[in-house]
Design a protein around this motif. Structure first.
Motif, PDB file in Angstrom:
ATOM      1  N   ILE A  61       0.929  -0.968  -0.077  1.00  0.00           N
ATOM      2  CA  ILE A  61      -0.048   0.009   0.003  1.00  0.00           C
ATOM      3  C   ILE A  61       0.997   1.319  -0.134  1.00  0.00           C
ATOM      4  N   LEU A 110      -6.537   1.673   8.634  1.00  0.00           N
ATOM      5  CA  LEU A 110      -5.487   2.200   8.690  1.00  0.00           C
ATOM      6  C   LEU A 110      -5.402   3.648   9.267  1.00  0.00           C
ATOM      7  N   TYR A 147      -8.894   5.320   8.518  1.00  0.00           N
ATOM      8  CA  TYR A 147      -9.537   4.943   7.232  1.00  0.00           C
ATOM      9  C   TYR A 147      -9.698   3.498   7.074  1.00  0.00           C
ATOM     10  N   LEU A 186      -9.679   0.413   5.095  1.00  0.00           N
ATOM     11  CA  LEU A 186      -8.829  -0.014   3.923  1.00  0.00           C
ATOM     12  C   LEU A 186      -9.310  -1.382   3.528  1.00  0.00           C
ATOM     13  N   THR A 201      -8.293  -4.329   0.685  1.00  0.00           N
ATOM     14  CA  THR A 201      -7.111  -4.311  -0.179  1.00  0.00           C
ATOM     15  C   THR A 201      -7.509  -4.458  -1.572  1.00  0.00           C
ATOM     16  N   TYR A 220      -8.254  -1.503  -3.726  1.00  0.00           N
ATOM     17  CA  TYR A 220      -6.895  -0.656  -3.622  1.00  0.00           C
ATOM     18  C   TYR A 220      -6.398  -0.663  -5.008  1.00  0.00           C
ATOM     19  N   LEU A 241      -2.863   6.361  -2.008  1.00  0.00           N
ATOM     20  CA  LEU A 241      -3.807   6.792  -1.160  1.00  0.00           C
ATOM     21  C   LEU A 241      -3.293   8.313  -0.920  1.00  0.00           C
TER      22      LEU A 241
END
Length: 402
Positions: free
Chosen positions: A20, A64, A76, A78, A80, A83, A87
């Motif tokens: 990330i 996160l 946040y 998250l 995945t 994603y 970010l």
């Protein structure tokens, strides 16, 4: 008294590496040194001079945390699988709800020290490990006590730095909310764990303490359910319903009895035995004595529950699905001496750890690693309420890998 404890630490995870990436800035530009971490784990990093960060994790759903001193913390969610690109987070300066003049007037006097002692007791708990916890920057804490409603609150001007000498962790804890109201402790915050440096002897002690702490914990229990190993791991589960206690007089009856006694002109012997009430005063005394009984009474109606009685999969999601409440008994460890359970003979040499689970909402979603989608869905009483932050491990703790 039933001690209820609600500790809000959110984390979600799965398995398969994902990298990330992102950037953090404020109104003036990129922020260097901002903390980026997954809540209540040992996974974290900081931003570089360009405000950029890169953090590897497993596939799944995470919380996160983006934190920088003097700025509002960002939480946040998250996923995945969603994603696709780096970010970007814009931090805002933190404006305290209390005026700066008020903050400057904080006095670190006897009253503050007494409040700090209470915070230690309520936050870390009263287990053996609690004495091994130390807040490195205690003066960042300030307190407020509402005597009218008997509510104790704690606030911080900066994240707490905690040294846990019993488990071998340095913990940065971003306290968002903390209150003690009657017998209910509620704490909301974000934590990042790091290993302390120590000798081989200390590391062996920390490893042993971590395993003991994990065994019988909420995390251990939830993972046992998912693995269908509840009984083998040492847990016994019973189902109970909580109903009004018929033996306890109503609040109206208690009020009338107190009024009767206070208005009585003659001397009253409060300690005398009353088997069969004859006078109105006798009846009033019996009512007052019964007022100490709990308002609610638990009635067990199903024993030896298995994983399949609690865990279901619906619409592709795992859920804890059960009626009423659960009593969880961990039989492989006894209670600590500091914990006293009402109604149990003190002469009993082995007292298994007993906790109750009270759902606040349904359905209760859980991921495949045993992490609740929303920890606020459950409230714990009994032994799990006794074990507080001093007995918390990182949620990515693995007894086989530690």
């Amino acid at each position: 008294m039933k001690i209820r404890f609600l500790f809000f630490l959110v984390f979600h995870c799965s398995f398969s590496q994902v990298n990330i990436k992102g950037k953090v800035y404020d109104s003036k530009g990129p922020l260097e040194g901002a903390a980026i971490y997954f809540n209540s784990t040992m996974v974290g990093t900081t931003t570089n001079s360009e405000g950029e960060f890169s953090i590897k994790t497993e596939e799944g759903h995470f919380e996160l945390i983006i934190s920088y001193l003097g700025y509002k913390t960002i939480r946040y969610n998250l996923y995945t699988n969603e994603y696709k690109k780096p970010l970007v987070f814009a931090l805002e300066e933190n404006r305290y709800t209390l005026d700066e003049v008020v903050l400057k007037k904080i006095k670190y006097d006897k009253k503050w020290k007494a409040n700090l002692k209470r915070f230690y007791r309520e936050f870390f708990g009263n287990t053996k490990l609690a004495k091994d916890c130390k807040i490195i920057n205690p003066k960042t804490l300030f307190f407020y006590y509402n005597s009218k409603d008997n509510i104790f609150n704690a606030f911080t001007k900066a994240p707490l730095i905690i040294r846990h000498n019993g488990l071998g962790y340095s913990i940065t804890y971003d306290l968002v909310y903390f209150s003690v109201e009657k017998d209910f402790v509620k704490s909301l915050g974000y934590s990042q764990f790091k290993n302390l440096q120590g000798s081989k002897h200390k590391k062996r002690t920390w490893k042993k303490n971590r395993l003991v702490t994990y065994n019988g914990s909420v995390n251990h229990f939830l993972k046992s359910i998912l693995a269908n190993r509840v009984k083998r791991e040492g847990f016994v589960i019973e189902q109970f319903i909580r109903l009004p206690n018929k033996e306890r007089p109503s609040d109206t009856e208690i009020k009338k009895a107190r009024k009767k006694i206070t208005s009585y002109k003659k001397t009253i012997n409060f300690s005398r035995k009353i088997e069969n009430p004859v006078t109105d005063i006798d009846s009033a005394l019996v009512t007052i004595r019964k007022s100490n009984l709990p308002k609610l009474k638990d009635s067990i109606y199903k024993k030896d529950l298995k994983s399949k009685d609690i865990l279901v999969k619906k619409e592709g999601k795992l859920r804890l699905d059960f009626k009423n409440n659960l009593l969880v008994i961990y039989k492989k460890e006894k209670e600590e001496k500091n914990y006293r359970r009402r109604g149990l003979e003190s002469s009993l040499k082995f007292r298994p750890q007993m906790s109750t689970i009270i759902p606040t909402t349904r359905p209760i979603l859980i991921d495949k690693n045993g992490i609740l989608d929303n920890p606020l869905d459950l409230v714990y009483e009994g032994y799990w309420a006794f074990e507080r932050f001093a007995n918390f491990l990182p949620l990515d703790y693995n007894p086989k890998k530690d």
